[in-house]
Write a protein that holds these residues in place. Structure first.
Motif, PDB file in Angstrom:
ATOM      1  N   ASN A  17       0.837  -1.210   0.000  1.00 35.71           N
ATOM      2  CA  ASN A  17       0.000   0.000   0.000  1.00 35.71           C
ATOM      3  C   ASN A  17       0.867   1.254   0.000  1.00 35.71           C
ATOM      4  N   ASP A  29       4.763   6.544   5.017  1.00 33.12           N
ATOM      5  CA  ASP A  29       5.033   6.949   3.630  1.00 33.12           C
ATOM      6  C   ASP A  29       4.675   8.416   3.429  1.00 33.12           C
ATOM      7  N   ILE A  74      -5.012   9.959   3.433  1.00 34.79           N
ATOM      8  CA  ILE A  74      -6.406   9.477   3.447  1.00 34.79           C
ATOM      9  C   ILE A  74      -7.313  10.625   3.911  1.00 34.79           C
ATOM     10  N   ALA A  90      -7.972   7.412  -3.383  1.00 34.65           N
ATOM     11  CA  ALA A  90      -7.269   6.203  -3.849  1.00 34.65           C
ATOM     12  C   ALA A  90      -7.917   5.690  -5.125  1.00 34.65           C
ATOM     13  N   SER A 118       0.885   8.812   5.102  1.00 34.47           N
ATOM     14  CA  SER A 118       0.206   7.973   6.106  1.00 34.47           C
ATOM     15  C   SER A 118       1.238   7.145   6.857  1.00 34.47           C
ATOM     16  N   PHE A 133     -13.644  -1.437   1.369  1.00 39.61           N
ATOM     17  CA  PHE A 133     -13.632   0.038   1.362  1.00 39.61           C
ATOM     18  C   PHE A 133     -12.367   0.572   0.701  1.00 39.61           C
ATOM     19  N   ARG A 134     -12.549   1.574  -0.181  1.00 41.66           N
ATOM     20  CA  ARG A 134     -11.415   2.288  -0.784  1.00 41.66           C
ATOM     21  C   ARG A 134     -11.717   3.778  -0.691  1.00 41.66           C
ATOM     22  N   ALA A 135     -10.763   4.560  -0.250  1.00 44.79           N
ATOM     23  CA  ALA A 135     -10.998   6.001  -0.104  1.00 44.79           C
ATOM     24  C   ALA A 135     -11.130   6.645  -1.486  1.00 44.79           C
ATOM     25  N   GLY A 194      -7.110  -2.107  -6.995  1.00 50.65           N
ATOM     26  CA  GLY A 194      -7.237  -2.311  -5.544  1.00 50.65           C
ATOM     27  C   GLY A 194      -8.595  -2.908  -5.241  1.00 50.65           C
ATOM     28  N   SER A 195      -8.648  -3.735  -4.196  1.00 52.90           N
ATOM     29  CA  SER A 195      -9.907  -4.415  -3.879  1.00 52.90           C
ATOM     30  C   SER A 195     -10.531  -3.921  -2.585  1.00 52.90           C
ATOM     31  N   GLY A 196      -9.736  -3.234  -1.765  1.00 54.10           N
ATOM     32  CA  GLY A 196     -10.247  -2.819  -0.461  1.00 54.10           C
ATOM     33  C   GLY A 196     -10.321  -3.988   0.518  1.00 54.10           C
ATOM     34  N   LYS A 210       2.147   1.662  -3.384  1.00 53.86           N
ATOM     35  CA  LYS A 210       1.060   1.959  -4.322  1.00 53.86           C
ATOM     36  C   LYS A 210       0.561   3.396  -4.205  1.00 53.86           C
ATOM     37  N   TYR A 211       0.478   3.897  -2.978  1.00 56.93           N
ATOM     38  CA  TYR A 211      -0.138   5.213  -2.773  1.00 56.93           C
ATOM     39  C   TYR A 211       0.868   6.364  -2.670  1.00 56.93           C
ATOM     40  N   GLY A 246      -7.305  -5.677   1.545  1.00 57.96           N
ATOM     41  CA  GLY A 246      -6.022  -5.830   2.236  1.00 57.96           C
ATOM     42  C   GLY A 246      -6.036  -5.410   3.696  1.00 57.96           C
ATOM     43  N   LEU A 247      -6.587  -4.252   3.983  1.00 61.74           N
ATOM     44  CA  LEU A 247      -6.560  -3.776   5.372  1.00 61.74           C
ATOM     45  C   LEU A 247      -7.570  -4.518   6.246  1.00 61.74           C
TER      46      LEU A 247
HETATM   47  P1  ADP Z   1      -6.592  -1.546  -1.662  1.00 57.16           P
HETATM   48  O1  ADP Z   1      -6.558  -2.818  -2.419  1.00 57.16           O
HETATM   49  O2  ADP Z   1      -7.612  -0.581  -2.199  1.00 57.16           O
HETATM   50  O3  ADP Z   1      -5.263  -0.923  -1.477  1.00 57.16           O
HETATM   51  P2  ADP Z   1      -6.628  -1.926   1.220  1.00 57.16           P
HETATM   52  O4  ADP Z   1      -7.649  -2.651   2.029  1.00 57.16           O
HETATM   53  O5  ADP Z   1      -5.243  -2.374   1.309  1.00 57.16           O
HETATM   54  O6  ADP Z   1      -7.190  -1.970  -0.255  1.00 57.16           O
HETATM   55  O7  ADP Z   1      -6.710  -0.400   1.639  1.00 57.16           O
HETATM   56  C1  ADP Z   1      -7.997   0.197   1.772  1.00 57.16           C
HETATM   57  C2  ADP Z   1      -7.915   1.654   1.420  1.00 57.16           C
HETATM   58  O8  ADP Z   1      -7.135   2.349   2.408  1.00 57.16           O
HETATM   59  C3  ADP Z   1      -7.215   1.967   0.111  1.00 57.16           C
HETATM   60  O9  ADP Z   1      -8.061   1.825  -1.006  1.00 57.16           O
HETATM   61  C4  ADP Z   1      -6.802   3.410   0.327  1.00 57.16           C
HETATM   62  O10 ADP Z   1      -7.905   4.261   0.161  1.00 57.16           O
HETATM   63  C5  ADP Z   1      -6.439   3.428   1.815  1.00 57.16           C
HETATM   64  N1  ADP Z   1      -4.997   3.239   2.052  1.00 57.16           N
HETATM   65  C6  ADP Z   1      -4.387   2.151   2.538  1.00 57.16           C
HETATM   66  N2  ADP Z   1      -3.076   2.339   2.683  1.00 57.16           N
HETATM   67  C7  ADP Z   1      -2.836   3.585   2.280  1.00 57.16           C
HETATM   68  C8  ADP Z   1      -1.655   4.397   2.196  1.00 57.16           C
HETATM   69  N3  ADP Z   1      -0.450   3.922   2.572  1.00 57.16           N
HETATM   70  N4  ADP Z   1      -1.788   5.662   1.736  1.00 57.16           N
HETATM   71  C9  ADP Z   1      -2.987   6.149   1.369  1.00 57.16           C
HETATM   72  N5  ADP Z   1      -4.142   5.435   1.422  1.00 57.16           N
HETATM   73  C10 ADP Z   1      -4.072   4.173   1.873  1.00 57.16           C
END
Ligand code: ADP
Length: 299
Positions: free
Chosen positions: A172, A200, A205, A223, A259, A218-220, A230-232, A175-176, A234-235
């Motif tokens: 992440n 990073d 967010i 993002a 973040s 959930f995806r912000a 992205g699938s939302g 990626k971000y 991972g977290l």
């Molecule tokens: P994704 O596959 O979308 O990355 P995650 O579940 O890993 O799914 O993360 C959920 C959401 O949290 C992301 O879509 C993004 O909006 C936000 N996010 C996670 N990590 C970061 C980061 N390091 N910087 C900015 N936004 C992040």
């Protein structure tokens, strides 16, 4: 007196009727609940069958593409290689999604098994960061440790699942970050835990979406705009894993600045959750993690 008696009888009658009604409602609710549980089981089985069926052909495509790219079937020109690389990456993303779906389903139906062991977290981190270093390099991102972390005590966790958490957080962060980023990793001892942080200088967010960040799918909004991939999941997966390993996970983030994700892991087995899905072991052979020992990005 007679009127009072009649009233009491009336009350008793109404009470009786209400009780019967309640019992019937309770029965209806139990049946509805049973039906929902069945539907949930069917949905879960469906995801599991589809994901498993997809994994085999996707892995086949992966190996065929990598053989072609490596020139095992004849030398390719640069254009051919570039096209194949793109297909390889798209295929890798599909594999990652299928894996995440399987893991999320495993978490929900409590099929994930954990095998905890004493280990040095820096060894695990080194190996994860080494694996991801080419990905970071490609994007001109440097990953560095804040300290040397000498004499850190061992932790007691499941290496397979904690590895997946590290991979996800680092992926992440990479990626971000838009360009020329820096990722800084810190490890601190606090009471009976190690606190690991991954910071990073990426897109950050939006504040109003902080509360939803660990929700499934959930995806912000920023993002989604920035990174269509992205699938939302991972977290959501990372939070479940960290908590099953006896820790907690949280983050700080400023929109447009970056973040920092933090998670804790216990130093002693006393801090493990009393949970049936745990198998305590002092062997360091890793654990079974749904169907494979892989994580977020590998089959
Ligand atoms: P994704 O596959 O979308 O990355 P995650 O579940 O890993 O799914 O993360 C959920 C959401 O949290 C992301 O879509 C993004 O909006 C936000 N996010 C996670 N990590 C970061 C980061 N390091 N910087 C900015 N936004 C992040």
């Amino acid at each position: 007196m007679e009127r009072k008696l009649a009233k009491l009888e009336q009350i008793a009658f109404e009470f009786n009727v209400s009780t019967k009604l309640l019992i019937r409602r309770d029965l209806e609710l139990s049946r509805a609940n049973e039906k929902l549980q069945k539907f949930d089981e069917i949905k879960s089985n469906f995801i599991s069958v589809v994901a498993h069926q997809l994994r085999t052909p996707l892995s086949g495509i992966k190996w065929t593409l990598s053989m072609l790219i490596n020139g095992d079937m004849g030398v390719l020109n640069d254009t051919q290689k570039t096209f194949l690389m793109k297909s390889y990456e798209s295929n890798a993303r599909m594999i990652a999604l299928v894996n995440d779906m399987l893991i999320a389903d495993g978490i929900q139906s409590e099929k994930v098994h954990y095998v905890s062991t004493y280990l040095n977290i820096i060894d695990l981190m080194d190996s994860v960061f080494f694996e991801m270093s080419s990905q970071a390099l490609k994007r001109n991102i440097s990953i560095r440790y804040k300290n040397k972390f000498e004499n850190l005590p061992q932790v007691y966790v499941d290496p397979v699942t904690i590895r997946a958490v590290l991979q996800n957080l680092l992926e992440n962060a990479i990626k971000y970050i838009i360009d020329n980023g820096v990722i800084e990793i810190d490890v601190k001892k606090e009471n009976n835990y190690l606190v690991i942080s991954i910071a990073d200088n990426g897109i950050g967010i939006p504040k109003d979406q902080h509360k939803d960040i660990f929700l499934k799918f959930f995806r912000a909004s920023n993002a989604i705009k920035q990174q269509t991939d992205g699938s939302g999941l991972g977290l959501y997966i990372a939070k479940n894993i960290v908590e099953k390993n006896g820790g907690t996970i949280w983050f700080d983030s400023i929109l447009g600045k970056g973040s920092t994700f933090y998670f804790t892991i216990p130093l002693s087995e006393n801090h493990l959750k009393d949970d049936d899905s745990w198998t305590n072991s002092t062997k360091s052979e890793g654990g079974e993690y749904v169907e494979s020992t892989s994580s977020h990005s590998r089959v």
